[in-house]
Design a protein around this motif. Structure first.
Motif, PDB file in Angstrom:
ATOM      1  N   ARG A  37     -13.592  -3.684   1.992  1.00 53.53           N
ATOM      2  CA  ARG A  37     -12.810  -2.641   1.322  1.00 53.53           C
ATOM      3  C   ARG A  37     -11.401  -2.517   1.909  1.00 53.53           C
ATOM      4  O   ARG A  37     -10.501  -2.025   1.254  1.00 53.53           O
ATOM      5  N   ASP A  38     -11.214  -2.977   3.148  1.00 54.46           N
ATOM      6  CA  ASP A  38      -9.884  -2.917   3.752  1.00 54.46           C
ATOM      7  C   ASP A  38      -8.892  -3.801   3.012  1.00 54.46           C
ATOM      8  O   ASP A  38      -7.696  -3.526   3.020  1.00 54.46           O
ATOM      9  N   PHE A  39      -9.362  -4.850   2.375  1.00 56.68           N
ATOM     10  CA  PHE A  39      -8.466  -5.713   1.609  1.00 56.68           C
ATOM     11  C   PHE A  39      -7.765  -4.910   0.518  1.00 56.68           C
ATOM     12  O   PHE A  39      -6.570  -5.083   0.285  1.00 56.68           O
ATOM     13  N   THR A  40      -8.505  -4.007  -0.120  1.00 55.38           N
ATOM     14  CA  THR A  40      -7.918  -3.140  -1.148  1.00 55.38           C
ATOM     15  C   THR A  40      -6.840  -2.247  -0.537  1.00 55.38           C
ATOM     16  O   THR A  40      -5.759  -2.082  -1.105  1.00 55.38           O
ATOM     17  N   TYR A  41      -7.140  -1.681   0.641  1.00 52.01           N
ATOM     18  CA  TYR A  41      -6.155  -0.813   1.296  1.00 52.01           C
ATOM     19  C   TYR A  41      -4.940  -1.603   1.765  1.00 52.01           C
ATOM     20  O   TYR A  41      -3.810  -1.094   1.726  1.00 52.01           O
ATOM     21  N   ILE A  42      -5.157  -2.839   2.193  1.00 50.96           N
ATOM     22  CA  ILE A  42      -4.035  -3.692   2.583  1.00 50.96           C
ATOM     23  C   ILE A  42      -3.109  -3.899   1.384  1.00 50.96           C
ATOM     24  O   ILE A  42      -1.892  -3.737   1.484  1.00 50.96           O
ATOM     25  N   LEU A  43      -3.685  -4.240   0.246  1.00 50.18           N
ATOM     26  CA  LEU A  43      -2.869  -4.456  -0.954  1.00 50.18           C
ATOM     27  C   LEU A  43      -2.153  -3.184  -1.391  1.00 50.18           C
ATOM     28  O   LEU A  43      -0.964  -3.216  -1.728  1.00 50.18           O
ATOM     29  N   TRP A  44      -2.867  -2.051  -1.412  1.00 49.12           N
ATOM     30  CA  TRP A  44      -2.248  -0.793  -1.815  1.00 49.12           C
ATOM     31  C   TRP A  44      -1.148  -0.366  -0.847  1.00 49.12           C
ATOM     32  O   TRP A  44      -0.116   0.156  -1.273  1.00 49.12           O
ATOM     33  N   THR A  45      -1.355  -0.591   0.440  1.00 49.16           N
ATOM     34  CA  THR A  45      -0.305  -0.258   1.418  1.00 49.16           C
ATOM     35  C   THR A  45       0.923  -1.123   1.165  1.00 49.16           C
ATOM     36  O   THR A  45       2.056  -0.622   1.189  1.00 49.16           O
ATOM     37  N   PHE A  46       0.713  -2.411   0.908  1.00 48.46           N
ATOM     38  CA  PHE A  46       1.830  -3.309   0.628  1.00 48.46           C
ATOM     39  C   PHE A  46       2.570  -2.883  -0.639  1.00 48.46           C
ATOM     40  O   PHE A  46       3.805  -2.834  -0.663  1.00 48.46           O
ATOM     41  N   ILE A  47       1.826  -2.536  -1.670  1.00 48.42           N
ATOM     42  CA  ILE A  47       2.435  -2.114  -2.939  1.00 48.42           C
ATOM     43  C   ILE A  47       3.196  -0.799  -2.766  1.00 48.42           C
ATOM     44  O   ILE A  47       4.359  -0.685  -3.176  1.00 48.42           O
ATOM     45  N   LEU A  48       2.550   0.202  -2.153  1.00 51.53           N
ATOM     46  CA  LEU A  48       3.218   1.494  -1.952  1.00 51.53           C
ATOM     47  C   LEU A  48       4.450   1.361  -1.061  1.00 51.53           C
ATOM     48  O   LEU A  48       5.499   1.956  -1.339  1.00 51.53           O
ATOM     49  N   GLY A  49       4.321   0.588   0.007  1.00 55.26           N
ATOM     50  CA  GLY A  49       5.468   0.374   0.886  1.00 55.26           C
ATOM     51  C   GLY A  49       6.611  -0.323   0.175  1.00 55.26           C
ATOM     52  O   GLY A  49       7.779   0.021   0.365  1.00 55.26           O
ATOM     53  N   SER A  50       6.282  -1.290  -0.661  1.00 57.28           N
ATOM     54  CA  SER A  50       7.319  -2.004  -1.412  1.00 57.28           C
ATOM     55  C   SER A  50       8.017  -1.077  -2.404  1.00 57.28           C
ATOM     56  O   SER A  50       9.241  -1.131  -2.556  1.00 57.28           O
ATOM     57  N   ILE A  51       7.262  -0.222  -3.048  1.00 57.49           N
ATOM     58  CA  ILE A  51       7.862   0.765  -3.954  1.00 57.49           C
ATOM     59  C   ILE A  51       8.740   1.737  -3.168  1.00 57.49           C
ATOM     60  O   ILE A  51       9.863   2.043  -3.576  1.00 57.49           O
ATOM     61  N   CYS A  52       8.225   2.192  -2.038  1.00 58.02           N
ATOM     62  CA  CYS A  52       8.976   3.150  -1.218  1.00 58.02           C
ATOM     63  C   CYS A  52      10.290   2.572  -0.711  1.00 58.02           C
ATOM     64  O   CYS A  52      11.245   3.315  -0.470  1.00 58.02           O
ATOM     65  N   HIS A  53      10.349   1.253  -0.568  1.00 59.63           N
ATOM     66  CA  HIS A  53      11.576   0.628  -0.072  1.00 59.63           C
ATOM     67  C   HIS A  53      12.762   0.938  -0.977  1.00 59.63           C
ATOM     68  O   HIS A  53      13.883   1.093  -0.507  1.00 59.63           O
ATOM     69  N   PHE A  54      12.507   1.065  -2.258  1.00 59.50           N
ATOM     70  CA  PHE A  54      13.590   1.295  -3.217  1.00 59.50           C
ATOM     71  C   PHE A  54      13.629   2.721  -3.758  1.00 59.50           C
ATOM     72  O   PHE A  54      14.516   3.066  -4.517  1.00 59.50           O
ATOM     73  N   LEU A  55      12.692   3.539  -3.380  1.00 62.53           N
ATOM     74  CA  LEU A  55      12.535   4.869  -3.958  1.00 62.53           C
ATOM     75  C   LEU A  55      13.700   5.804  -3.649  1.00 62.53           C
ATOM     76  O   LEU A  55      14.105   6.590  -4.497  1.00 62.53           O
ATOM     77  N   TYR A  56      14.259   5.726  -2.463  1.00 66.65           N
ATOM     78  CA  TYR A  56      15.369   6.621  -2.092  1.00 66.65           C
ATOM     79  C   TYR A  56      16.564   6.400  -3.012  1.00 66.65           C
ATOM     80  O   TYR A  56      17.142   7.351  -3.532  1.00 66.65           O
ATOM     81  N   GLU A  57      16.907   5.157  -3.224  1.00 62.02           N
ATOM     82  CA  GLU A  57      18.037   4.850  -4.103  1.00 62.02           C
ATOM     83  C   GLU A  57      17.723   5.218  -5.550  1.00 62.02           C
ATOM     84  O   GLU A  57      18.551   5.789  -6.251  1.00 62.02           O
ATOM     85  N   PHE A  58      16.506   4.892  -6.019  1.00 64.95           N
ATOM     86  CA  PHE A  58      16.114   5.199  -7.394  1.00 64.95           C
ATOM     87  C   PHE A  58      16.023   6.695  -7.649  1.00 64.95           C
ATOM     88  O   PHE A  58      16.171   7.144  -8.779  1.00 64.95           O
ATOM     89  N   SER A  59      15.776   7.487  -6.598  1.00 71.14           N
ATOM     90  CA  SER A  59      15.656   8.942  -6.750  1.00 71.14           C
ATOM     91  C   SER A  59      17.017   9.633  -6.708  1.00 71.14           C
ATOM     92  O   SER A  59      17.080  10.858  -6.648  1.00 71.14           O
ATOM     93  N   ASP A  60      18.076   8.839  -6.723  1.00 74.00           N
ATOM     94  CA  ASP A  60      19.433   9.368  -6.622  1.00 74.00           C
ATOM     95  C   ASP A  60      19.637  10.080  -5.290  1.00 74.00           C
ATOM     96  O   ASP A  60      20.222  11.151  -5.218  1.00 74.00           O
ATOM     97  N   TYR A  61      19.067   9.494  -4.209  1.00 69.14           N
ATOM     98  CA  TYR A  61      19.249   9.947  -2.831  1.00 69.14           C
ATOM     99  C   TYR A  61      18.686  11.346  -2.586  1.00 69.14           C
ATOM    100  O   TYR A  61      19.326  12.200  -1.991  1.00 69.14           O
ATOM    101  N   ASN A  62      17.470  11.547  -3.059  1.00 66.60           N
ATOM    102  CA  ASN A  62      16.755  12.809  -2.882  1.00 66.60           C
ATOM    103  C   ASN A  62      16.523  13.074  -1.396  1.00 66.60           C
ATOM    104  O   ASN A  62      15.883  12.267  -0.716  1.00 66.60           O
ATOM    105  N   PRO A  63      17.003  14.205  -0.856  1.00 67.94           N
ATOM    106  CA  PRO A  63      16.858  14.477   0.580  1.00 67.94           C
ATOM    107  C   PRO A  63      15.402  14.671   1.021  1.00 67.94           C
ATOM    108  O   PRO A  63      15.057  14.361   2.158  1.00 67.94           O
ATOM    109  N   PHE A  64      14.538  15.161   0.132  1.00 69.46           N
ATOM    110  CA  PHE A  64      13.131  15.302   0.498  1.00 69.46           C
ATOM    111  C   PHE A  64      12.487  13.929   0.688  1.00 69.46           C
ATOM    112  O   PHE A  64      11.766  13.693   1.653  1.00 69.46           O
ATOM    113  N   LEU A  65      12.758  13.022  -0.226  1.00 67.48           N
ATOM    114  CA  LEU A  65      12.216  11.668  -0.103  1.00 67.48           C
ATOM    115  C   LEU A  65      12.770  10.943   1.110  1.00 67.48           C
ATOM    116  O   LEU A  65      12.107  10.068   1.667  1.00 67.48           O
TER     117      LEU A  65
END
Length: 167
Positions: free
Chosen positions: A8-36
């Motif tokens: 089951r850790d394989f699923t968490y590894i993939l989800w962590t990679f996906i979420l982290g990859s999304i988060c890498h660009f989220l600050y810019e995409f959110s128009d520099y949201n200070p909470f994010l």
């Protein structure tokens, strides 16, 4: 038989990679949201990129606890040690290869990130049984203090290498 990780850790590894990859660009995409800015990278420093491991693992650990209901002390303690191990490995590997290569290489950065995630879950799986008697308040304090350090150093980064974007 000894297993390096649970299936089951394989699923968490993939989800962590996906979420982290999304988060890498989220600050810019959110128009520099200070909470994010508190939980996603705001610049290209190594410190800010460690958020790509810490917060996805924390959120997925909360989700895993909600779904599976394992012993919370064992789960959160083993995941905390795993995430610290991953962040240390990512930092060491990044500075080691950039010292040798003289520059940052995107493909190696991604491979180191994925390696760190795998190391997190491998360490966590193998340490899980050792935390039977872990104190829940100490574990909560460790996660909370670590999150506060990310928040503080994102707002007030010191002028040292780990916290500075590469030149």
């Amino acid at each position: 038989m000894y297993r390096l990780y649970h299936r089951r850790d394989f699923t968490y590894i993939l989800w962590t990679f996906i979420l982290g990859s999304i988060c890498h660009f989220l600050y810019e995409f959110s128009d520099y949201n200070p909470f994010l800015a508190l939980i996603v990278p705001v610049n290209e420093s190594v410190w800010e990129h460690l958020k790509l491991v810490f917060f996805p693992v924390l959120f997925l650990t909360i989700a895993e606890y909600s779904l599976r209901r394992p012993n919370p002390s064992m789960l959160f303690a083993s995941r905390f040690v795993g995430v610290i191990f991953a962040m240390a490995a990512i930092t060491v590997l990044f500075y080691l290869y950039t010292f040798i290569a003289g520059r940052s290489i995107l493909l190696l950065d991604i491979l180191i990130y994925f390696t760190g995630i795998c190391l997190c879950y491998i360490a966590s799986s193998n340490l899980f049984p050792r935390f039977r008697r872990a104190d829940p308040m100490k574990i909560f304090f460790c996660w909370f203090l670590s999150a506060l350090l990310f928040f503080f150093f994102s707002c007030c980064p010191p002028e040292i290498g780990l916290f500075l974007p590469p030149q």
